[in-house]
Enzyme design. Sequence first.
Site, mmCIF file in Angstrom:
data_model
loop_
_atom_site.group_PDB
_atom_site.id
_atom_site.type_symbol
_atom_site.label_atom_id
_atom_site.label_comp_id
_atom_site.label_asym_id
_atom_site.label_seq_id
_atom_site.Cartn_x
_atom_site.Cartn_y
_atom_site.Cartn_z
ATOM 1 N N LYS A 164 43.128 39.142 73.306
ATOM 2 C CA LYS A 164 41.871 38.392 73.479
ATOM 3 C C LYS A 164 41.254 37.929 72.153
ATOM 4 O O LYS A 164 40.858 36.759 72.026
ATOM 5 C CB LYS A 164 40.865 39.233 74.283
ATOM 6 C CG LYS A 164 39.661 38.462 74.768
ATOM 7 C CD LYS A 164 39.978 37.500 75.907
ATOM 8 C CE LYS A 164 39.995 38.218 77.243
ATOM 9 N NZ LYS A 164 40.600 37.416 78.319
ATOM 10 N N HIS A 217 49.888 41.930 29.458
ATOM 11 C CA HIS A 217 50.097 42.549 30.771
ATOM 12 C C HIS A 217 51.492 42.206 31.291
ATOM 13 O O HIS A 217 51.652 41.207 32.008
ATOM 14 C CB HIS A 217 49.053 42.024 31.770
ATOM 15 C CG HIS A 217 47.674 42.497 31.491
ATOM 16 N ND1 HIS A 217 47.162 43.645 32.048
ATOM 17 C CD2 HIS A 217 46.696 41.984 30.717
ATOM 18 C CE1 HIS A 217 45.912 43.823 31.623
ATOM 19 N NE2 HIS A 217 45.616 42.814 30.820
ATOM 20 N N GLU A 222 53.044 43.421 33.645
ATOM 21 C CA GLU A 222 53.142 43.519 35.105
ATOM 22 C C GLU A 222 53.075 42.163 35.798
ATOM 23 O O GLU A 222 53.608 41.988 36.888
ATOM 24 C CB GLU A 222 52.067 44.472 35.666
ATOM 25 C CG GLU A 222 50.616 44.027 35.518
ATOM 26 C CD GLU A 222 49.949 44.465 34.218
ATOM 27 O OE1 GLU A 222 50.671 44.698 33.223
ATOM 28 O OE2 GLU A 222 48.700 44.548 34.191
ATOM 29 N N CYS A 258 47.570 46.893 27.974
ATOM 30 C CA CYS A 258 46.335 46.319 27.453
ATOM 31 C C CYS A 258 45.377 47.435 27.023
ATOM 32 O O CYS A 258 45.571 48.028 25.968
ATOM 33 C CB CYS A 258 45.731 45.366 28.478
ATOM 34 S SG CYS A 258 44.624 44.181 27.723
ATOM 35 N N LEU A 259 44.391 47.794 27.846
ATOM 36 C CA LEU A 259 43.528 48.912 27.489
ATOM 37 C C LEU A 259 44.366 50.171 27.245
ATOM 38 O O LEU A 259 44.040 50.996 26.395
ATOM 39 C CB LEU A 259 42.512 49.168 28.604
ATOM 40 C CG LEU A 259 41.568 50.329 28.352
ATOM 41 C CD1 LEU A 259 40.609 50.022 27.236
ATOM 42 C CD2 LEU A 259 40.814 50.696 29.620
#
Length: 541
Positions: free
Chosen positions: A190, A507, A509, A381-382
């Site tokens: 529905k 990064h 990733e 990074c960090l």
Amino acid sequence: MPRYIFCTGGVVSSVGKGVTAAAIGRILKARGLKVMIQKLDPYLNVDPGTMSPYQHGEVFVTSDGAETDLDLGHYERFTDENLDRNCNVTTGQIYNEVIAKERRGDYLGGTIQVVPHITNEIKRRVQMITQQHDVDVLLIEVGGTVGDIEGQPFLEAIRQLRIDVGREQSMYIHVTFLPYIGATGELKTKPTQHSVRELRSLGIQPQVIITRSDYPVTDDLCRKIALFCDVDREAVIPLETTDNLYKVPIILEDAGLGDYITKRLGLPTNKPALKEWRQMIKRMQQAEKPVKIAIVGKYVELHDAYMSVKEALLHAATHNDAKVEIEWLHSSELEKGRGFDVLESVNGIVVPGGFGERGIEGKIMAARFAREHQIPYLGLCLGMQVMCIEFARNVLGLEDANSSEFEMHTEHPVITLMPDQHGILNLGGTMRLGVYPCELKTGTVAAKAYQQERVDERHRHRFEFNNDYRERFEAAGMVFSGLSPDAHLVEIAEVGGHPFMLGSQFHPEFLSRPNRAHPLFAEFVRAALQYHPKGDSPDGS
Ligand code: GLN
């Protein structure tokens, strides 16, 4: 002539519309078609770059430096195409553009309205992609759910676009959800019927309905949906929840979606080349060797905040024929003296990217633990920055070393603001963003992983390693294995004499693909498999 496929969502959000669009991209690409995907996000922010990960999850970065919705990460991973800033459009960008034009007087005194000015700007953004790129198919995903107030201009724009680009050249795919009622043990259609009715009231009749559900969908239910929603039976495609996102293209293909789309859009009906993709999934499923990785962050209760990191670890584990098990660890736990047992039990530690002071000391503790216990460590990074702060404090003895992001007037700012970041007041889109080259030092862990001398990687940061400290770090055993071509910026740092302790200012990733693991992740997981935590003997006994 390019074809356009518009994907909308109904019933509820978060059912994987982005992955579904990405998977459709893959099955079309597997037929030799050139595919691009664009996301239209109805929220008012200009981009997600300034939004909290709690609100939005990960911010994905394109090569040309746009901060985008995480669905672009899925699109790139599934289609293996490089997307750009035009592939993510928000209401904020649309209004920005229209209001700037109005202020310039471009509308010659006309009244500016949602229809046609806003809708025209949305349409211009969509067609810009097919004008700038040689694509056979452009998939356009409309964010949110049909019925959202802010989504209406987008739905009106895609309604008009079908007329502009030609009915034969375009189609609508609606992704819905079938709730399961435990008491009666059935799936309900529905809400799907209602959301299709809502779409139709806006002038859009979907040609395909993809039903997400947590349980198998019977043929009877598909027939019912086809009848009530006025689509072909073979265009009702059940998509049951799967344990592995990368199976979605195969599920859609095996349900006949690729053939249906190509037939309907008059595209060549080649057999899809999905053999390699199927083998990749088999490899993922067959991998049994466990590799336990701790991700130490501050949004760990929300895995979406680390989407690309999570995926990159899966790709790297598959590359090493291993099965990744992620331990999510909140860095503030370590600050309270808890969670060290988790670090003790894993094969590797990842400290991902992040901003702001909260949880930083815990991440520094994780880096220290990894260095002192010789546990493979990957800093993103960090994660590279905290690795350097930790090294300064505990190896160089610079007790109050810190990043000026967290302590403006620290005596030893080993991480500091990049010169071009001084005086920036606007936070949106002003970081060092997108692809920059990095040169690798031969003989280092990084060079060994990449097997290349120069790489291009994606960035998103304001702070960098402070060059005043380079010599002191090097003298104490830190190796700066990746530098910008002018040698001013540290891009990769690694701790000498450690099996794998490496951090990158970029990064990696974002460039990992399921069938092409990123070299740094692949090497990290390889090192992790060689590391045996306490109580875990190498032969598994
Ligand atoms: N906050 C740090 C910086 O701006 C790291 C950014 C990140 O991890 N993406 O440099």
